[in-house]
Design a protein around this motif. Structure first.
Motif, PDB file in Angstrom:
ATOM      1  N   LEU A   1      36.693  20.519  30.005  1.00  0.00           N
ATOM      2  CA  LEU A   1      35.828  19.741  28.605  1.00  0.00           C
ATOM      3  C   LEU A   1      36.022  18.433  28.349  1.00  0.00           C
ATOM      4  N   GLY A   2      36.732  17.891  29.111  1.00  0.00           N
ATOM      5  CA  GLY A   2      37.270  16.194  29.139  1.00  0.00           C
ATOM      6  C   GLY A   2      36.152  14.889  30.181  1.00  0.00           C
ATOM      7  N   GLY A   3      35.952  15.949  30.953  1.00  0.00           N
ATOM      8  CA  GLY A   3      34.562  15.146  31.619  1.00  0.00           C
ATOM      9  C   GLY A   3      34.899  15.304  33.509  1.00  0.00           C
ATOM     10  N   ASN A   4      36.582  15.581  33.378  1.00  0.00           N
ATOM     11  CA  ASN A   4      36.963  15.885  34.876  1.00  0.00           C
ATOM     12  C   ASN A   4      36.326  16.732  35.633  1.00  0.00           C
ATOM     13  N   SER A   5      36.334  16.645  36.956  1.00  0.00           N
ATOM     14  CA  SER A   5      36.307  17.694  38.325  1.00  0.00           C
ATOM     15  C   SER A   5      36.848  18.632  38.066  1.00  0.00           C
ATOM     16  N   VAL A   6      36.458  19.832  38.772  1.00  0.00           N
ATOM     17  CA  VAL A   6      37.908  20.756  38.704  1.00  0.00           C
ATOM     18  C   VAL A   6      37.309  22.113  39.230  1.00  0.00           C
ATOM     19  N   THR A   7      38.402  21.975  40.904  1.00  0.00           N
ATOM     20  CA  THR A   7      37.721  23.162  42.115  1.00  0.00           C
ATOM     21  C   THR A   7      37.730  24.349  40.877  1.00  0.00           C
ATOM     22  N   PHE A   8      36.937  25.323  41.627  1.00  0.00           N
ATOM     23  CA  PHE A   8      37.597  26.193  41.126  1.00  0.00           C
ATOM     24  C   PHE A   8      38.874  27.463  41.169  1.00  0.00           C
ATOM     25  N   LYS A   9      38.671  26.838  42.372  1.00  0.00           N
ATOM     26  CA  LYS A   9      40.224  27.188  43.289  1.00  0.00           C
ATOM     27  C   LYS A   9      40.959  26.475  41.896  1.00  0.00           C
ATOM     28  N   SER A  10      41.263  25.930  40.865  1.00  0.00           N
ATOM     29  CA  SER A  10      42.072  25.047  40.435  1.00  0.00           C
ATOM     30  C   SER A  10      42.112  25.816  39.110  1.00  0.00           C
ATOM     31  N   ILE A  11      40.600  26.132  38.777  1.00  0.00           N
ATOM     32  CA  ILE A  11      40.281  27.063  37.852  1.00  0.00           C
ATOM     33  C   ILE A  11      41.111  28.341  37.244  1.00  0.00           C
ATOM     34  N   LEU A  12      41.523  29.409  38.693  1.00  0.00           N
ATOM     35  CA  LEU A  12      41.321  31.125  38.636  1.00  0.00           C
ATOM     36  C   LEU A  12      43.099  30.174  39.023  1.00  0.00           C
ATOM     37  N   GLU A  13      43.348  28.939  40.007  1.00  0.00           N
ATOM     38  CA  GLU A  13      45.750  28.965  39.984  1.00  0.00           C
ATOM     39  C   GLU A  13      45.826  28.713  38.407  1.00  0.00           C
ATOM     40  N   ALA A  14      45.025  28.995  37.358  1.00  0.00           N
ATOM     41  CA  ALA A  14      45.715  28.254  36.142  1.00  0.00           C
ATOM     42  C   ALA A  14      45.682  29.307  35.364  1.00  0.00           C
ATOM     43  N   HIS A  15      44.892  30.529  35.915  1.00  0.00           N
ATOM     44  CA  HIS A  15      45.300  31.190  35.159  1.00  0.00           C
ATOM     45  C   HIS A  15      45.859  32.429  36.364  1.00  0.00           C
ATOM     46  N   LYS A  16      46.544  32.184  36.796  1.00  0.00           N
ATOM     47  CA  LYS A  16      47.130  33.269  37.857  1.00  0.00           C
ATOM     48  C   LYS A  16      48.456  33.973  37.566  1.00  0.00           C
ATOM     49  N   GLY A  17      48.051  34.759  38.101  1.00  0.00           N
ATOM     50  CA  GLY A  17      49.016  36.270  37.743  1.00  0.00           C
ATOM     51  C   GLY A  17      48.307  36.216  36.536  1.00  0.00           C
ATOM     52  N   LYS A  18      47.125  36.603  35.750  1.00  0.00           N
ATOM     53  CA  LYS A  18      46.653  36.869  34.639  1.00  0.00           C
ATOM     54  C   LYS A  18      45.767  37.586  34.839  1.00  0.00           C
ATOM     55  N   THR A  19      44.787  38.374  33.999  1.00  0.00           N
ATOM     56  CA  THR A  19      43.387  39.139  34.167  1.00  0.00           C
ATOM     57  C   THR A  19      43.007  38.091  34.292  1.00  0.00           C
ATOM     58  N   VAL A  20      41.261  38.133  34.911  1.00  0.00           N
ATOM     59  CA  VAL A  20      40.496  36.556  34.389  1.00  0.00           C
ATOM     60  C   VAL A  20      39.692  37.288  33.593  1.00  0.00           C
ATOM     61  N   VAL A  21      38.518  37.216  32.779  1.00  0.00           N
ATOM     62  CA  VAL A  21      37.141  37.446  32.702  1.00  0.00           C
ATOM     63  C   VAL A  21      36.554  36.426  32.768  1.00  0.00           C
ATOM     64  N   ILE A  22      34.876  36.629  33.849  1.00  0.00           N
ATOM     65  CA  ILE A  22      34.506  34.957  34.452  1.00  0.00           C
ATOM     66  C   ILE A  22      33.218  35.497  33.306  1.00  0.00           C
ATOM     67  N   ASP A  23      32.653  34.617  32.580  1.00  0.00           N
ATOM     68  CA  ASP A  23      31.486  34.177  32.086  1.00  0.00           C
ATOM     69  C   ASP A  23      30.790  33.410  32.162  1.00  0.00           C
ATOM     70  N   ILE A  24      29.352  34.139  32.932  1.00  0.00           N
ATOM     71  CA  ILE A  24      28.707  32.697  33.456  1.00  0.00           C
ATOM     72  C   ILE A  24      28.099  32.703  31.682  1.00  0.00           C
ATOM     73  N   TRP A  25      27.368  31.722  31.857  1.00  0.00           N
ATOM     74  CA  TRP A  25      26.699  31.457  30.235  1.00  0.00           C
ATOM     75  C   TRP A  25      25.635  30.547  30.004  1.00  0.00           C
ATOM     76  N   ALA A  26      24.266  30.505  29.139  1.00  0.00           N
ATOM     77  CA  ALA A  26      24.046  29.135  28.942  1.00  0.00           C
ATOM     78  C   ALA A  26      23.845  29.083  27.133  1.00  0.00           C
ATOM     79  N   SER A  27      24.001  28.114  27.003  1.00  0.00           N
ATOM     80  CA  SER A  27      23.634  27.855  25.359  1.00  0.00           C
ATOM     81  C   SER A  27      21.892  28.224  24.780  1.00  0.00           C
ATOM     82  N   TRP A  28      21.251  28.301  25.636  1.00  0.00           N
ATOM     83  CA  TRP A  28      19.956  28.404  25.759  1.00  0.00           C
ATOM     84  C   TRP A  28      19.522  29.911  26.201  1.00  0.00           C
ATOM     85  N   CYS A  29      20.052  30.707  26.596  1.00  0.00           N
ATOM     86  CA  CYS A  29      20.436  31.809  26.926  1.00  0.00           C
ATOM     87  C   CYS A  29      20.578  32.968  26.044  1.00  0.00           C
ATOM     88  N   GLY A  30      19.322  33.387  25.218  1.00  0.00           N
ATOM     89  CA  GLY A  30      19.126  34.328  24.740  1.00  0.00           C
ATOM     90  C   GLY A  30      19.297  35.343  24.798  1.00  0.00           C
TER      91      GLY A  30
END
Length: 159
Positions: free
Chosen positions: A33-62
């Motif tokens: 949200l800050g406009g910074n580029s992050v790897t998917f690996k770093s996204i997962l590492e931020a939640h290490k040790g937790k269960t993660v639900v990944i939701d792939i979506w778009a605001s135009w998608c009914g």
């Protein structure tokens, strides 16, 4: 005998779902949200040790918007789970407006290359919304469901 051959061919041709993300998918980049580029690996590492639900979506998608109440129900039932939203919106402004408009709560990332990136290739996005579950050990335990109230998804979160 014919049926046995058909059954054997069907069994052998079934693809198994991956247990981990490919190196290419892990190195793919998203915008936060800050406009910074992050790897998917770093996204997962931020939640290490937790269960993660990944939701792939778009605001135009009914279907994504219709599914949001189910996501909110899921979040209320499984508060100890991390929720990561990956957007396929057509632009950053639309993505940010969609988060606000639909009050989407969780960690948000934008896929600047949309469906033309290593992550999308690995996941093989054919429909959104698309839900995945990564367990506490970092393994993909649900690879492809399109409803937030799918039994496979809910059972994975109960573990």
């Amino acid at each position: 005998m014919k049926y046995l051959i058909v059954l054997l061919i069907s069994f052998l041709s079934c693809k198994t779902e991956p247990k981990t993300f490919s190196d290419e998918a892990l190195q793919d980049t998203f915008l936060n949200l800050g406009g910074n580029s992050v790897t998917f690996k770093s996204i997962l590492e931020a939640h290490k040790g937790k269960t993660v639900v990944i939701d792939i979506w778009a605001s135009w998608c009914g279907d994504c918007i219709k599914g949001m109440p189910k996501v909110k129900t899921l979040q209320a039932a499984f508060k100890d789970v991390s929720y990561v939203f990956l957007s396929l919106d057509r632009g950053e402004d639309a993505w940010k407006r969609g988060i606000k408009k639909y009050n989407v709560v969780g960690d948000h990332y934008y896929m600047p290359n949309g469906k033309k990136c290593d992550f999308a290739d690995f996941v093989n996005i054919s429909w959104i919304p698309r839900y995945m579950v990564v367990n506490k050990a970092g393994e993909i335990v649900v690879f492809n469901v399109i409803e937030a109230n799918d039994n496979k998804l809910i059972e994975a979160l109960k573990k």
